[in-house]
Enzyme design. Structure first.
Site, PDB file in Angstrom:
ATOM      1  N   ARG A  59     -17.357  -3.119 -23.758  1.00 18.48           N
ATOM      2  CA  ARG A  59     -17.015  -4.367 -23.044  1.00 18.48           C
ATOM      3  C   ARG A  59     -15.532  -4.713 -23.092  1.00 18.48           C
ATOM      4  NH1 ARG A  59     -21.754  -5.467 -25.550  1.00 18.48           N
ATOM      5  NH2 ARG A  59     -23.530  -5.457 -24.133  1.00 18.48           N
ATOM      6  N   LYS A  95      -5.484  -4.027 -11.357  1.00 18.30           N
ATOM      7  CA  LYS A  95      -6.649  -3.546 -10.592  1.00 18.30           C
ATOM      8  C   LYS A  95      -7.038  -2.169 -11.120  1.00 18.30           C
ATOM      9  CE  LYS A  95      -6.127  -5.439  -5.951  1.00 18.30           C
ATOM     10  NZ  LYS A  95      -6.025  -5.024  -4.551  1.00 18.30           N
ATOM     11  N   GLU A 130       6.283   3.187  -0.619  1.00 18.71           N
ATOM     12  CA  GLU A 130       5.893   1.903  -1.227  1.00 18.71           C
ATOM     13  C   GLU A 130       7.134   1.128  -1.686  1.00 18.71           C
ATOM     14  OE1 GLU A 130       2.745   0.899  -1.174  1.00 18.71           O
ATOM     15  OE2 GLU A 130       1.524   2.707  -1.075  1.00 18.71           O
ATOM     16  N   LYS A 155       6.474  -6.698  -7.411  1.00 18.20           N
ATOM     17  CA  LYS A 155       5.009  -6.660  -7.541  1.00 18.20           C
ATOM     18  C   LYS A 155       4.571  -7.627  -8.629  1.00 18.20           C
ATOM     19  CE  LYS A 155       0.717  -4.530  -7.620  1.00 18.20           C
ATOM     20  NZ  LYS A 155      -0.164  -3.421  -7.398  1.00 18.20           N
ATOM     21  N   GLU A 209      -5.932 -11.606  -5.425  1.00 22.26           N
ATOM     22  CA  GLU A 209      -5.778 -11.351  -3.993  1.00 22.26           C
ATOM     23  C   GLU A 209      -6.477 -12.385  -3.126  1.00 22.26           C
ATOM     24  OE1 GLU A 209      -6.901  -7.382  -2.743  1.00 22.26           O
ATOM     25  OE2 GLU A 209      -5.089  -7.259  -1.548  1.00 22.26           O
ATOM     26  N   ARG A 230      -1.065 -12.017  -2.420  1.00 24.12           N
ATOM     27  CA  ARG A 230      -1.083 -10.603  -2.797  1.00 24.12           C
ATOM     28  C   ARG A 230      -1.268  -9.689  -1.589  1.00 24.12           C
ATOM     29  NH1 ARG A 230      -3.611  -8.054  -8.407  1.00 24.12           N
ATOM     30  NH2 ARG A 230      -3.109  -5.906  -7.895  1.00 24.12           N
ATOM     31  N   ASN A 286       0.097  -5.327   1.199  1.00 23.26           N
ATOM     32  CA  ASN A 286      -0.553  -4.382   2.102  1.00 23.26           C
ATOM     33  C   ASN A 286       0.227  -4.153   3.392  1.00 23.26           C
ATOM     34  OD1 ASN A 286      -2.715  -3.743   0.492  1.00 23.26           O
ATOM     35  ND2 ASN A 286      -3.874  -5.544   1.133  1.00 23.26           N
ATOM     36  N   HIS A 338      -0.360  -1.181   5.565  1.00 18.09           N
ATOM     37  CA  HIS A 338      -1.584  -0.554   5.068  1.00 18.09           C
ATOM     38  C   HIS A 338      -2.773  -0.659   6.010  1.00 18.09           C
ATOM     39  CE1 HIS A 338       0.687  -0.014   1.445  1.00 18.09           C
ATOM     40  NE2 HIS A 338      -0.321   0.541   0.805  1.00 18.09           N
ATOM     41  N   HIS A 364      -4.520   2.787   6.404  1.00 20.00           N
ATOM     42  CA  HIS A 364      -5.918   3.064   6.057  1.00 20.00           C
ATOM     43  C   HIS A 364      -6.664   3.678   7.240  1.00 20.00           C
ATOM     44  CE1 HIS A 364      -5.581  -0.072   2.631  1.00 20.00           C
ATOM     45  NE2 HIS A 364      -5.233   1.133   2.225  1.00 20.00           N
ATOM     46  N   HIS A 401      -1.032   9.362   0.626  1.00 17.07           N
ATOM     47  CA  HIS A 401      -1.141   7.937   0.962  1.00 17.07           C
ATOM     48  C   HIS A 401       0.180   7.344   1.460  1.00 17.07           C
ATOM     49  CE1 HIS A 401      -2.205   3.719   0.721  1.00 17.07           C
ATOM     50  NE2 HIS A 401      -1.235   3.523  -0.153  1.00 17.07           N
TER      51      HIS A 401
END
Ligand code: NAD
Ligand code: ZN
Length: 379
Positions: free
Chosen positions: A125, A147, A189, A231, A241, A245, A249, A252, A256, A269
């Protein structure tokens, strides 16, 4: 030995604030940095065979063997970023005697960091985690912000947790061994941070891209540090987000779609993000008055990190459909992050389908495509 004691970058997180320390040579002091976090019953390095071959020397020198330090290497292919790998690592930790007072140290790119982070969030946990990112993407993006997660067959990053590390140690020197394409892709990025938040960073990149591509250590440290600050600032204000946030993107939504219609095989990417940022710049010009000069500068800077695998041979409406089925779509509306002016950005959901499609139609005419030769290596 150089110690500049560059200011640590603070990240605020619900689960506990933490620092990102970004400095050439910081890994030599990893032992002291970790000791400052408290006492641990055992240390477990989670890494991949490839990464470990590249950085073992420097990491081992930094973490003296006064504690039983175990190294658990696992495959860091995107295809292995799954629950099976999480289970395997967790079982190795049990067998290695990891308990609640153990520390996990993730050494690797975004795949290692995301998997190790999820293991840290769920093993017993939750056990303490230090991130040691070794790619440009991991240093400026995935290791900062908490994340973590893995892919399902149904899609990327569908299972995960927000789980802040105790510390992130960013040593730009470890990028020396990074393959060229990963390195250049990661710079997309970095350009993104300039577009969305810092016109000065953007200007610095324009002036110094030659040095950065030559991996000049001072220039690299500067842009990586500045990217992390940006960031960190964004995720400190919006960890989960719910709004701000989203600006991370930028490019993106397009990226994507390009990745998904090519089954994630054609583009690294960052290469997809590079295409995506050029599209976002053009869309910004059409919809939110991004000045033509800014659009030209964005395209010119992205060109410097190219060449890119070519635009996919897929009709524009199919690309748009791919955008619509992205998991980030809320209430059926495709959202685009746009920059009305270099250094600023926000998310828009009122963009007309036909305007977006007109940009997609223009895609193949953008400079940069290197034909399909480049794209064949992935997968
Ligand atoms: N958590 C987040 O916020 C976040 C953000 C962005 C991306 N991601 C995730 O990150 C992943 C991509 O990460 P990435 O771009 O770092 O790629 P990666 O982790 O796939 O690494 C790229 C390749 O470089 C190798 N490598 C790593 N460091 C090296 C080094 N120093 N020397 C030599 N080789 C090295 C790896 O073994 C791998 O083959 C994706 O799964 C993506 O979903 C997560
Ligand atoms: Zn990205």
């Amino acid at each position: 030995m150089k110690t500049t004691n560059a200011h640590p970058i603070r990240v605020r997180a619900g689960g506990g604030n933490y620092f990102v320390k970004c400095e050439r040579g910081i890994l030599r002091q990893a032992g002291e940095e970790i000791a400052r976090l408290g006492e641990f019953s055992s240390l477990h390095v989670l890494t991949s065979p490839k990464v470990w071959r590249a950085v073992e020397g420097v990491v081992r020198r930094g973490i003296p063997a006064r504690k039983a330090t175990q190294v658990h290497a696992f495959d860091d292919a995107e295809a292995a970023k799954n629950l099976k790998t999480v289970e395997e690592i967790s079982r190795r930790l049990v067998r290695g005697g990891a308990d609640r007072k153990s520390l996990l140290i993730a050494v690797g790119g975004g795949v290692v960091g995301d998997v190790a982070g999820f293991v840290a969030a769920s093993y017993l946990r939750g056990v303490a985690l230090v991130q040691v990112p070794t790619t440009v993407v991991a240093q400026v993006d995935s290791a900062v912000g908490g994340k973590t997660g893995v892919n399902l067959q149904e899609g990327k990053n569908l299972v995960g947790a927000f789980y802040p590390p105790k510390l992130v140690l960013v040593d730009p020197a470890v990028l020396a061994s990074l393959p060229e394409r990963e390195f250049r892709g990661g710079l997309a990025e970095v350009i993104k941070y300039g577009v969305i938040a810092d016109a000065n960073l953007f200007g610095y990149l324009e002036e110094n891209m030659g040095n950065i591509l030559a991996r000049d250590s001072e220039a690299l440290e500067h842009v990586i540090r500045r990217s992390i600050q940006i960031k960190a600032g964004v995720v400190s204000r919006d960890e989960r987000e719910s709004g701000l946030r989203e600006i991370l993107n930028y490019g993106h939504t397009f990226a994507h779609a390009l990745e998904s219609v090519t089954q994630y095989r054609k583009y690294q990417h960052g290469e997809a993000v590079a295409w995506g940022m050029m599209c976002a710049a053009l869309l910004g010009h059409e919809t939110v008055k991004t000045p033509a000069d800014d659009v030209a500068r964005i395209i010119a800077l992205v060109r410097q990190i190219g060449p890119l695998p070519g635009w996919p041979k897929v009709p524009p409406h199919r690309l748009f459909e791919a955008m619509r089925s992205d998991k980030k779509v809320k209430f059926g509306k495709v959202r685009f992050v746009l920059s009305p002016q270099l250094g600023r950005a926000r998310s828009y959901d009122g963009i007309k389908e036909k305007t977006a499609i007109s940009i997609l139609r223009f895609g193949p005419q953008l400079p940069l495509g290197a034909g399909d030769a480049l794209g064949k290596r992935r997968g």
